[in-house]
Design a protein around this motif. Structure first.
Motif, PDB file in Angstrom:
ATOM      1  N   GLY A 155       0.775  -1.233   0.000  1.00  0.00           N
ATOM      2  CA  GLY A 155       0.000   0.000   0.000  1.00  0.00           C
ATOM      3  C   GLY A 155       0.808   1.285   0.000  1.00  0.00           C
ATOM      4  N   ARG A 157       2.970   4.321  -1.674  1.00  0.00           N
ATOM      5  CA  ARG A 157       3.018   5.008  -2.957  1.00  0.00           C
ATOM      6  C   ARG A 157       4.073   6.116  -2.885  1.00  0.00           C
ATOM      7  NH1 ARG A 157       0.849   1.026  -3.762  1.00  0.00           N
ATOM      8  NH2 ARG A 157      -1.292   0.637  -4.338  1.00  0.00           N
ATOM      9  N   ARG A 179       2.443   5.426   3.163  1.00  0.00           N
ATOM     10  CA  ARG A 179       1.172   4.714   3.261  1.00  0.00           C
ATOM     11  C   ARG A 179       0.383   5.300   4.422  1.00  0.00           C
ATOM     12  NH1 ARG A 179      -0.765  -1.418   4.434  1.00  0.00           N
ATOM     13  NH2 ARG A 179      -2.711  -0.701   5.333  1.00  0.00           N
TER      14      ARG A 179
END
Length: 187
Positions: A155, A157, A179
Motif C-alpha cells: 500500500g 506510494r 502509506r
C-alpha cells in the motif's frame, strides 16, 4: 507484543519484539539482506566490507542507549530469526513529524517468499497505527525494483520526494513512499 502468523506455505512464524540476545541474528539478516538486495545497485566492495560482528556490536549499543525505535523479528522455531524490521519517528530537518518511518525491513535471502516480510510489515503497520501515527514513510533506492514492488503491494506510494544518496562515490538515489495508517476523517 507477540503476533503469531501462519502463512499457508510456511511453518508457524512468530513475530515478536527484538531482544539484545537477537543482535547477532539481526546483524546477519541485515548484512546478508543488504548484500542480496543491493547487489548491482551499490559497489560490491562496500557490500563485501560489511561486518556482521561490527553490526551486532552497534545493535547492542542501540539497546544500551534506549531510544524510540521499535525493532521486531520474524522467527521460526526450526530456523531461528529469519527477518527483522525497525521503525520509529520520522526525522526531517532535525525535527520529528507525526508520521512514522520504516527504517529497515530485511529477510534472509533464502527465506524470501515465505511470508516473513509480509508478517513483519503487517506488524509494523499495526503498531505504528496503534501508536497514533497518521502514516508511515520509507526511503527506497529508486532502482530497487523488487523492494518497490513489495512496498507497493503493502500500500505504499511514491509521494514525489527524492534524495541523493551516495555509497563509495556511486550515486544511488532514493525515493520516498508513504502509506496512510488512519482512515481520512469523515465530512
Amino acid at each position: 507484543m507477540i503476533t503469531r502468523t501462519t502463512p499457508a506455505h510456511a511453518p508457524e512464524l512468530l513475530v515478536r519484539d527484538m531482544t539484545v540476545e537477537d543482535c547477532e541474528a539481526v546483524a546477519t539478516v541485515r548484512v546478508r539482506g543488504w548484500r542480496s538486495a543491493y547487489a548491482g545497485l551499490m559497489p560490491r566492495a562496500h557490500l563485501d566490507a560489511m561486518s556482521i560482528a561490527e553490526d551486532a556490536e552497534r545493535r547492542r549499543g542501540f539497546f544500551a542507549e534506549g531510544n524510540e525505535v521499535v525493532n521486531v523479528v520474524a522467527e521460526r522455531a526450526d530456523l531461528g530469526v529469519i527477518g527483522w524490521a525497525a521503525y520509529g519517528p520520522y526525522r526531517e530537518n532535525g525535527g520529528r513529524l507525526a508520521r512514522a518511518e520504516l527504517y529497515a525491513i530485511y529477510v534472509l535471502p533464502e527465506r524470501k517468499g515465505t511470508g516473513a516480510g509480509r508478517a513483519l510489515m503487517s506488524e509494523v503497520l499495526a503498531r505504528a497505527g496503534a501508536a497514533g501515527h497518521p502514516d508511515l514513510a520509507l526511503w527506497v533506492l529508486r532502482e530497487n525494483a523488487p523492494a518497490r514492488r513489495f512496498y507497493a503491494r503493502a500500500g505504499f506510494r511514491p509521494d514525489g520526494a527524492e534524495e541523493p544518496f551516495e555509497v563509495d562515490g556511486v550515486p544511488v538515489p532514493e525515493v520516498r513512499c508513504v502509506r496512510p495508517l488512519t482512515p481520512p476523517a469523515a465530512c
